[in-house]
Design an enzyme around this catalytic site. Structure first.
Site, PDB file in Angstrom:
ATOM      1  N   GLU A 116      41.347   4.005  41.295  1.00  0.00           N
ATOM      2  CA  GLU A 116      40.853   3.793  39.930  1.00  0.00           C
ATOM      3  C   GLU A 116      40.615   2.311  39.631  1.00  0.00           C
ATOM      4  O   GLU A 116      40.160   1.953  38.543  1.00  0.00           O
ATOM      5  CB  GLU A 116      41.838   4.373  38.919  1.00  0.00           C
ATOM      6  CG  GLU A 116      41.889   5.895  38.922  1.00  0.00           C
ATOM      7  CD  GLU A 116      40.509   6.514  38.835  1.00  0.00           C
ATOM      8  OE1 GLU A 116      39.791   6.192  37.859  1.00  0.00           O
ATOM      9  OE2 GLU A 116      40.131   7.292  39.738  1.00  0.00           O
ATOM     10  N   ARG A 154      20.278 -13.713  52.005  1.00  0.00           N
ATOM     11  CA  ARG A 154      18.877 -13.935  52.372  1.00  0.00           C
ATOM     12  C   ARG A 154      18.302 -15.171  51.671  1.00  0.00           C
ATOM     13  O   ARG A 154      17.256 -15.684  52.080  1.00  0.00           O
ATOM     14  CB  ARG A 154      18.042 -12.708  52.064  1.00  0.00           C
ATOM     15  CG  ARG A 154      18.130 -12.268  50.609  1.00  0.00           C
ATOM     16  CD  ARG A 154      17.391 -10.939  50.343  1.00  0.00           C
ATOM     17  NE  ARG A 154      15.935 -11.121  50.358  1.00  0.00           N
ATOM     18  CZ  ARG A 154      15.131 -10.604  51.277  1.00  0.00           C
ATOM     19  NH1 ARG A 154      15.623  -9.886  52.258  1.00  0.00           N
ATOM     20  NH2 ARG A 154      13.835 -10.812  51.211  1.00  0.00           N
TER      21      ARG A 154
HETATM   22  O1  LIG Z   1      34.488  -0.101  42.371  1.00  0.00           O
HETATM   23  C1  LIG Z   1      33.510   0.455  41.891  1.00  0.00           C
HETATM   24  N1  LIG Z   1      33.538   1.741  41.573  1.00  0.00           N
HETATM   25  C2  LIG Z   1      34.750   2.518  41.790  1.00  0.00           C
HETATM   26  C3  LIG Z   1      35.154   3.243  40.566  1.00  0.00           C
HETATM   27  C4  LIG Z   1      34.289   4.145  39.992  1.00  0.00           C
HETATM   28  C5  LIG Z   1      34.715   4.875  38.887  1.00  0.00           C
HETATM   29  C6  LIG Z   1      35.980   4.707  38.397  1.00  0.00           C
HETATM   30  C7  LIG Z   1      36.479   5.608  37.325  1.00  0.00           C
HETATM   31  N2  LIG Z   1      36.488   4.913  36.072  1.00  0.00           N
HETATM   32  C8  LIG Z   1      36.942   5.827  35.053  1.00  0.00           C
HETATM   33  C9  LIG Z   1      36.180   5.577  33.841  1.00  0.00           C
HETATM   34  N3  LIG Z   1      35.111   4.833  33.763  1.00  0.00           N
HETATM   35  C10 LIG Z   1      34.699   4.853  32.508  1.00  0.00           C
HETATM   36  C11 LIG Z   1      35.528   5.648  31.818  1.00  0.00           C
HETATM   37  N4  LIG Z   1      36.443   6.111  32.663  1.00  0.00           N
HETATM   38  C12 LIG Z   1      36.824   3.767  38.949  1.00  0.00           C
HETATM   39  C13 LIG Z   1      36.413   3.031  40.045  1.00  0.00           C
HETATM   40  C14 LIG Z   1      32.296  -0.313  41.624  1.00  0.00           C
HETATM   41  C15 LIG Z   1      32.286  -1.646  41.939  1.00  0.00           C
HETATM   42  S1  LIG Z   1      30.834  -2.384  41.582  1.00  0.00           S
HETATM   43  C16 LIG Z   1      30.145  -0.945  40.970  1.00  0.00           C
HETATM   44  N5  LIG Z   1      28.873  -0.841  40.477  1.00  0.00           N
HETATM   45  C17 LIG Z   1      28.481   0.356  40.054  1.00  0.00           C
HETATM   46  N6  LIG Z   1      29.282   1.429  40.087  1.00  0.00           N
HETATM   47  C18 LIG Z   1      30.577   1.381  40.586  1.00  0.00           C
HETATM   48  O2  LIG Z   1      31.274   2.402  40.619  1.00  0.00           O
HETATM   49  C19 LIG Z   1      31.040   0.111  41.056  1.00  0.00           C
END
Ligand SMILES: O=C(NCc1ccc(CNCc2ncc[nH]2)cc1)c1csc2nc[nH]c(=O)c12
Length: 246
Positions: A116, A154
């Site tokens: 998370e 790049r």
């Molecule tokens: O580490 C990353 N994602 C892992 C991740 C994805 C979802 C959750 C869950 N969060 C729960 C929540 N969110 C809102 C409300 N509740 C936790 C961690 C990441 C790094 S850069 C990036 N750029 C675009 N999308 C991405 O996921 C990333």
């Protein structure tokens, strides 16, 4: 430029940075990519890097201690001060402008979360900025880190040859790219536009600019709004619009 990546998947990150333009930039020592695995800094017998989230709820959180130790080793591995970026869905959207700013720095570190995410106290003390690569849900920060490494790598002087630099300039003038063609001139799928075979380089430049303007107008009109058009571009776009509605 040196890029340090803190990640539970170092092999994946090294592979991403080993291919193509970025791989070549590393071979030419224009870029150095190093990885640091928090699991190597976990002190318990099970090499634990995550913990149950306080307050209950689903999922795990990356622990402070292994990350703090990995970041300390990373910082001490080279003398330059390092700008630490946490890849996160809560981060600012990555843009080409931000990429160009990062590409000028001597050293950055990319902290990749899994589960998370990371204990907020670690972020508060160690991270300079958070970046997202878009509004969609990934399984961790590594793909975001790979995007930053590619886009920034790049841009290092000498990484691109002249043709690639010209291509790079096309987007950085804020327009989508024009269509591209190679041989055969005539194919079951259609013909190469005649102007591209004419040898008339002024006409070819105008055609490509008109196509780039037209495609941007059709597919990403909001990009046009951000960009003042000179007289020639306004005329070419008008021509494209007339032909489009003809
Ligand atoms: O580490 C990353 N994602 C892992 C991740 C994805 C979802 C959750 C869950 N969060 C729960 C929540 N969110 C809102 C409300 N509740 C936790 C961690 C990441 C790094 S850069 C990036 N750029 C675009 N999308 C991405 O996921 C990333």
């Amino acid at each position: 430029m040196r890029i340090d990546v803190v990640t539970l998947f170092p092999d994946f990150m090294r592979q991403c940075a080993a291919v193509g333009v970025v791989g070549r930039a590393q071979q030419r020592e224009l870029l150095q990519v190093e990885t640091w695995n928090p699991r190597d800094y976990a002190t318990d017998n099970y090499r634990t890097v995550d913990g149950r989230t306080c307050g209950g709820g689903p999922g795990m959180v990356m622990l402070i201690e292994p990350l703090r130790a990995a970041l300390k080793a990373m910082r001490e591995a080279a003398p330059e001060p390092v700008h630490v970026i946490y890849l996160s869905p809560q981060g600012a959207r990555l843009t080409q402008g931000k990429v160009e700013a990062l590409a000028k720095l001597p050293r950055i570190a990319l902290l990749c979360g899994r589960y998370e995410g990371v204990d907020e106290r670690l972020l508060a003390h160690e991270v300079d900025e958070e970046l997202s690569i878009g509004d969609y849900v990934l399984s961790g920060g590594e793909l975001g880190a790979a995007v930053v490494i590619d886009a920034v790598g790049r841009l290092q002087d000498g990484a691109l040859n002249d043709a690639q630099s010209a291509e790079q300039d096309s987007f950085s003038n804020g327009l989508l790219d024009c269509p591209h063609y190679a041989k055969p001139v005539s194919d079951a799928y259609g013909e190469v536009p005649a102007v591209l075979l004419s040898g008339d380089h002024a006409a070819i430049r105008r055609w490509r600019l008109k196509q780039a303007l037209g495609r941007t107008w059709l597919r990403r009109p909001e990009l046009l709004a951000q960009r003042a058009l000179d007289a020639e571009s306004r005329a070419l776009l008008e021509e494209f619009r007339r032909e489009h509605f003809a």
